[in-house]
Design an enzyme around this catalytic site. Structure first.
Site, PDB file in Angstrom:
ATOM      1  N   GLU A  35     -15.780   7.832  15.587  1.00 30.07           N
ATOM      2  CA  GLU A  35     -15.388   6.565  16.214  1.00 30.07           C
ATOM      3  C   GLU A  35     -16.474   5.513  15.973  1.00 30.07           C
ATOM      4  O   GLU A  35     -17.654   5.807  16.104  1.00 30.07           O
ATOM      5  CB  GLU A  35     -15.153   6.801  17.715  1.00 30.07           C
ATOM      6  CG  GLU A  35     -15.117   5.569  18.596  1.00 30.07           C
ATOM      7  CD  GLU A  35     -14.024   4.559  18.276  1.00 30.07           C
ATOM      8  OE1 GLU A  35     -12.863   4.951  18.056  1.00 30.07           O
ATOM      9  OE2 GLU A  35     -14.360   3.342  18.236  1.00 30.07           O
ATOM     10  N   TYR A 217       5.527 -18.218  28.022  1.00 21.09           N
ATOM     11  CA  TYR A 217       5.841 -16.867  28.499  1.00 21.09           C
ATOM     12  C   TYR A 217       4.689 -16.286  29.308  1.00 21.09           C
ATOM     13  O   TYR A 217       3.518 -16.548  29.020  1.00 21.09           O
ATOM     14  CB  TYR A 217       6.131 -15.997  27.280  1.00 21.09           C
ATOM     15  CG  TYR A 217       6.192 -14.498  27.505  1.00 21.09           C
ATOM     16  CD1 TYR A 217       7.397 -13.875  27.854  1.00 21.09           C
ATOM     17  CD2 TYR A 217       5.052 -13.709  27.348  1.00 21.09           C
ATOM     18  CE1 TYR A 217       7.453 -12.496  28.032  1.00 21.09           C
ATOM     19  CE2 TYR A 217       5.109 -12.334  27.519  1.00 21.09           C
ATOM     20  CZ  TYR A 217       6.308 -11.729  27.868  1.00 21.09           C
ATOM     21  OH  TYR A 217       6.355 -10.367  28.045  1.00 21.09           O
ATOM     22  N   ASP A 311      -1.082   2.821  15.273  1.00 15.40           N
ATOM     23  CA  ASP A 311      -1.068   1.425  14.817  1.00 15.40           C
ATOM     24  C   ASP A 311      -1.480   1.306  13.358  1.00 15.40           C
ATOM     25  O   ASP A 311      -1.069   0.369  12.669  1.00 15.40           O
ATOM     26  CB  ASP A 311      -2.011   0.566  15.665  1.00 15.40           C
ATOM     27  CG  ASP A 311      -1.422   0.184  17.011  1.00 15.40           C
ATOM     28  OD1 ASP A 311      -0.314   0.644  17.328  1.00 15.40           O
ATOM     29  OD2 ASP A 311      -2.081  -0.581  17.748  1.00 15.40           O
TER      30      ASP A 311
HETATM   31  C1  LIG Z   1      -2.004  -6.184  25.843  1.00 11.78           C
HETATM   32  C2  LIG Z   1      -1.384  -4.952  25.232  1.00 11.78           C
HETATM   33  C3  LIG Z   1      -0.402  -4.256  25.931  1.00 11.78           C
HETATM   34  C4  LIG Z   1       0.184  -3.103  25.390  1.00 11.78           C
HETATM   35  N1  LIG Z   1       1.127  -2.437  26.106  1.00 11.78           N
HETATM   36  C5  LIG Z   1       1.665  -1.297  25.628  1.00 11.78           C
HETATM   37  C6  LIG Z   1       2.630  -0.544  26.390  1.00 11.78           C
HETATM   38  O1  LIG Z   1       3.007  -0.891  27.521  1.00 11.78           O
HETATM   39  N2  LIG Z   1       3.130   0.600  25.852  1.00 11.78           N
HETATM   40  C7  LIG Z   1       2.737   1.041  24.611  1.00 11.78           C
HETATM   41  O2  LIG Z   1       3.219   2.080  24.185  1.00 11.78           O
HETATM   42  N3  LIG Z   1       1.844   0.346  23.881  1.00 11.78           N
HETATM   43  C8  LIG Z   1       1.299  -0.787  24.329  1.00 11.78           C
HETATM   44  N4  LIG Z   1       0.359  -1.470  23.595  1.00 11.78           N
HETATM   45  C9  LIG Z   1      -0.011  -0.953  22.241  1.00 11.78           C
HETATM   46  C10 LIG Z   1      -1.008   0.196  22.291  1.00 11.78           C
HETATM   47  O3  LIG Z   1      -2.183  -0.182  22.979  1.00 11.78           O
HETATM   48  C11 LIG Z   1      -1.383   0.618  20.868  1.00 11.78           C
HETATM   49  O4  LIG Z   1      -0.215   0.795  20.121  1.00 11.78           O
HETATM   50  C12 LIG Z   1      -2.170   1.937  20.858  1.00 11.78           C
HETATM   51  O5  LIG Z   1      -3.407   1.775  21.511  1.00 11.78           O
HETATM   52  C13 LIG Z   1      -2.367   2.401  19.413  1.00 11.78           C
HETATM   53  O6  LIG Z   1      -3.102   3.599  19.386  1.00 11.78           O
HETATM   54  P1  LIG Z   1      -3.898   4.008  18.091  1.00 11.78           P
HETATM   55  O7  LIG Z   1      -4.461   5.355  18.337  1.00 11.78           O
HETATM   56  O8  LIG Z   1      -3.075   3.795  16.898  1.00 11.78           O
HETATM   57  O9  LIG Z   1      -5.065   2.933  17.957  1.00 11.78           O
HETATM   58  P2  LIG Z   1      -6.126   2.442  19.003  1.00 11.78           P
HETATM   59  O10 LIG Z   1      -5.823   2.941  20.366  1.00 11.78           O
HETATM   60  O11 LIG Z   1      -6.248   0.984  18.774  1.00 11.78           O
HETATM   61  O12 LIG Z   1      -7.481   3.144  18.532  1.00 11.78           O
HETATM   62  C14 LIG Z   1      -8.089   2.892  17.293  1.00 11.78           C
HETATM   63  C15 LIG Z   1      -9.532   3.384  17.370  1.00 11.78           C
HETATM   64  O13 LIG Z   1     -10.089   3.388  16.054  1.00 11.78           O
HETATM   65  C16 LIG Z   1     -11.403   2.862  16.112  1.00 11.78           C
HETATM   66  N5  LIG Z   1     -11.724   2.352  14.770  1.00 11.78           N
HETATM   67  C17 LIG Z   1     -11.223   1.250  14.176  1.00 11.78           C
HETATM   68  N6  LIG Z   1     -11.727   1.109  12.926  1.00 11.78           N
HETATM   69  C18 LIG Z   1     -12.552   2.158  12.731  1.00 11.78           C
HETATM   70  C19 LIG Z   1     -13.365   2.572  11.625  1.00 11.78           C
HETATM   71  N7  LIG Z   1     -13.403   1.862  10.479  1.00 11.78           N
HETATM   72  N8  LIG Z   1     -14.103   3.696  11.767  1.00 11.78           N
HETATM   73  C20 LIG Z   1     -14.064   4.417  12.919  1.00 11.78           C
HETATM   74  N9  LIG Z   1     -13.311   4.075  13.988  1.00 11.78           N
HETATM   75  C21 LIG Z   1     -12.567   2.952  13.892  1.00 11.78           C
HETATM   76  C22 LIG Z   1     -11.318   1.800  17.188  1.00 11.78           C
HETATM   77  O14 LIG Z   1     -12.590   1.462  17.696  1.00 11.78           O
HETATM   78  C23 LIG Z   1     -10.412   2.476  18.218  1.00 11.78           C
HETATM   79  O15 LIG Z   1     -11.139   3.253  19.140  1.00 11.78           O
HETATM   80  C24 LIG Z   1      -0.235  -2.637  24.117  1.00 11.78           C
HETATM   81  C25 LIG Z   1      -1.226  -3.329  23.412  1.00 11.78           C
HETATM   82  C26 LIG Z   1      -1.803  -4.468  23.953  1.00 11.78           C
HETATM   83  C27 LIG Z   1      -2.887  -5.181  23.179  1.00 11.78           C
END
Ligand SMILES: Cc1cc2nc3c(=O)[nH]c(=O)nc-3n(C[C@H](O)[C@H](O)[C@H](O)COP(=O)(O)OP(=O)(O)OC[C@H]3O[C@@H](n4cnc5c(N)ncnc54)[C@H](O)[C@@H]3O)c2cc1C
Ligand SMILES: *[C@@H]1O[C@H](CO)[C@@H](O)[C@H](O)[C@H]1NC(C)=O
Ligand SMILES: *[C@@H]1O[C@H](CO)[C@@H](O)[C@H](O)[C@H]1NC(C)=O
Ligand SMILES: *[C@@H]1O[C@H](CO)[C@@H](O)[C@H](O)[C@H]1NC(C)=O
Ligand SMILES: *[C@@H]1O[C@H](CO)[C@@H](O)[C@H](O)[C@H]1NC(C)=O
Length: 411
Positions: A35, A217, A311
């Site tokens: 991370e 909104y 994501d």
């Molecule tokens: C305001 C808001 C409200 C939301 N509400 C909802 C909801 O109600 N329901 C829902 O399902 N989703 C919701 N989401 C979306 C949800 O937060 C994301 O889809 C989710 O966190 C994605 O998970 P992930 O594991 O793909 O990435 P993330 O949780 O974003 O984690 C990515 C990780 O990778 C790390 N990283 C990045 N680049 C590197 C690198 N080069 N090397 C090492 N580490 C790195 C980052 O630091 C982070 O810790 C919301 C988002 C926002 C912003």
């Protein structure tokens, strides 16, 4: 070292990476999480997530003792027995235009930071490791970090979020996101019990609405209450988000105090209690500006030993709250397609590569629909006149790869 002893390298300790790591740990498949942040607490604030169709997947990935602690991450522990409703308001007259009941079970509103913290329990994670490059070798793959260190692994799973570095490596010509033309200002705000009471009377977790004339909104989301696991306070914390279309030609100032003043001005014609929730934002509130964009793959993945998840694999606007749910279901699809092969010795890599292609297909079929629906939801949120109960902004959340009859319904 035999290939099967090399770790599965997970880049990113977010929702998808940690969910996958919990599964690999439980199944005794070698893995390691890297991370970029220095620690789990490195970023303050955070936001609320509604877990719905992600919950059954999470239950199958986590050890039972961890899953049973999920309620500790609830944004409003006082309301743990209240499923809440899904409310959308006309911000001019203050009336609910849409109200959808959640099913009594199968929905949990969590604080993302608390969920991440719980999910790190027992895992091997190295912090302050930002991936900058990937190198594929004949029978392995190497992650290269900003500090010059490297790690050799069996596979790399890019769980590194919407601005994924791993995505750029595996989709080198098509990785760039697409802007959705909406300005987003979020403020993390402390409210006194008196200030927040009218909001909690509407819903204990969150609600949204649009002003029919200005199309500005609101999204209001409770993040923490005074009664809190391990840390009682005398105030509430909530995220107040105000968004508007690029069409209005109103830019977000760079200065936080000016940004707070702008959103107060944009919301001064709102009905109670919505106007007061924005008026209460102090000048020095923590402000978050998010560039709204989305992405899904339109070409095939290059490089056999590197995949993306969450994501990184399909980023979507937050107007439907599906990104986190998809992230967890992605980890589950990976476990289902590839997990059993990784547990065996001497599996030819071609079998694993074929399973990874099935995984790509699983998450694309589901993720693409979520990206498209979330974009529509975002645009509809700023087009009150056109909003109907069929809009993905207010319609029930259902997993796109399910027919809705097998218990994976959410909303
Ligand atoms: C305001 C808001 C409200 C939301 N509400 C909802 C909801 O109600 N329901 C829902 O399902 N989703 C919701 N989401 C979306 C949800 O937060 C994301 O889809 C989710 O966190 C994605 O998970 P992930 O594991 O793909 O990435 P993330 O949780 O974003 O984690 C990515 C990780 O990778 C790390 N990283 C990045 N680049 C590197 C690198 N080069 N090397 C090492 N580490 C790195 C980052 O630091 C982070 O810790 C919301 C988002 C926002 C912003
Ligand atoms: C959380 O608590 C509620 C109410 O006690 C319960 O119905 C629900 O199953 C719990 N959820 C989890 C994931 O443990
Ligand atoms: C999306 O692309 C824009 C413009 O190229 C960039 O500024 C932004 O950081 C990108 N956002 C994400 C989440 O990748
Ligand atoms: C309790 O919460 C406050 C405010 O969020 C924070 O400053 C403090 O460090 C927390 N204390 C503990 C023990 O977590
Ligand atoms: C409503 O949607 C239609 C079709 O997408 C569009 O042509 C029209 O301009 C929209 N109406 C408003 C008021 O924006």
């Amino acid at each position: 070292m035999p290939e099967s002893d090399l770790p599965i390298i997970i880049i990113g300790a977010g929702i998808s990476g940690l969910s996958l790591a919990q599964y690999l740990r439980r199944e005794k498949i070698p893995y390691h999480v890297f991370e970029r942040d220095p620690s789990i607490d490195a970023r303050p604030g955070g936001w609320g997530l509604t877990l719905h169709y992600g919950l059954p997947a999470l239950e199958e990935l986590l050890p039972p003792e961890l899953y049973s602690r999920l309620n500790e991450t609830n944004v409003n522990i006082e309301a743990v027995n209240d499923p809440g409703r899904y409310l959308f308001f006309d911000l001019k007259n203050g009336e609910a235009k849409y109200s959808l009941d959640f099913p009594k079970t199968g929905r949990l509103r969590v604080l993302r930071t608390k969920l991440r913290k719980l999910l790190t329990t027992g895992l091997d994670i190295t912090w302050s490791k930002k991936l900058v490059e990937v190198r594929e070798n004949p029978d392995s793959v190497t992650a290269i970090f900003e500090d010059g260190t490297t790690c050799e692994g069996r596979l790399i799973v890019g769980c590194d979020g919407s601005a994924s570095r791993v995505r750029k490596y595996v989709y080198p010509t098509t990785y760039e996101n697409q802007t959705v033309p909406v300005h987003f200002v979020g403020a993390t705000v402390r409210y006194t019990p008196e200030q927040i009471r009218p909001a909690l009377a509407l819903d204990p977790y969150f609600f949204q609405g649009t002003h029919p004339e200005t199309n500005v909104y609101l999204y209001f989301s409770v993040l923490n209450t005074p009664r809190n696991i391990g840390n009682d306070t005398d105030y509430y914390v909530a995220q107040a988000v105000v968004t508007w279309s690029y069409d209005k030609n109103i830019e977000i100032p760079e200065n936080d105090a000016e940004t707070v003043a702008l959103i107060k001005q944009l919301t001064s014609n709102w009905a109670s209690p919505f106007r007061e929730l924005i008026e209460a934002i102090p000048e020095d509130a923590e402000i978050r500006r998010i560039h709204i964009s989305d992405w899904y793959p339109t070409t095939s993945r290059e490089h056999e030993r590197v995949v993306v998840m969450g994501d990184a694999a399909h980023s979507m606007t937050m107007f439907r709250g599906e990104g986190g749910n998809n992230a967890v279901v992605d980890a589950h699809d990976f476990a289902k397609r590839v997990g059993h092969l990784l547990k065996q010795k001497d599996v030819p890599f071609e079998k694993i590569a074929a399973a990874l292609r099935q995984y790509d297909e699983d998450i694309l079929v589901r993720g693409r629909v979520s990206v498209i629906n979330s974009r529509r939801a975002c645009l509809d949120a700023h087009d009150y006149a056109n909003l109907t109960d069929q809009s993905p902004l207010v319609a029930r959340r259902v997993r796109a790869d399910c027919n809705g009859t097998n218990g994976t319904n959410g909303n």
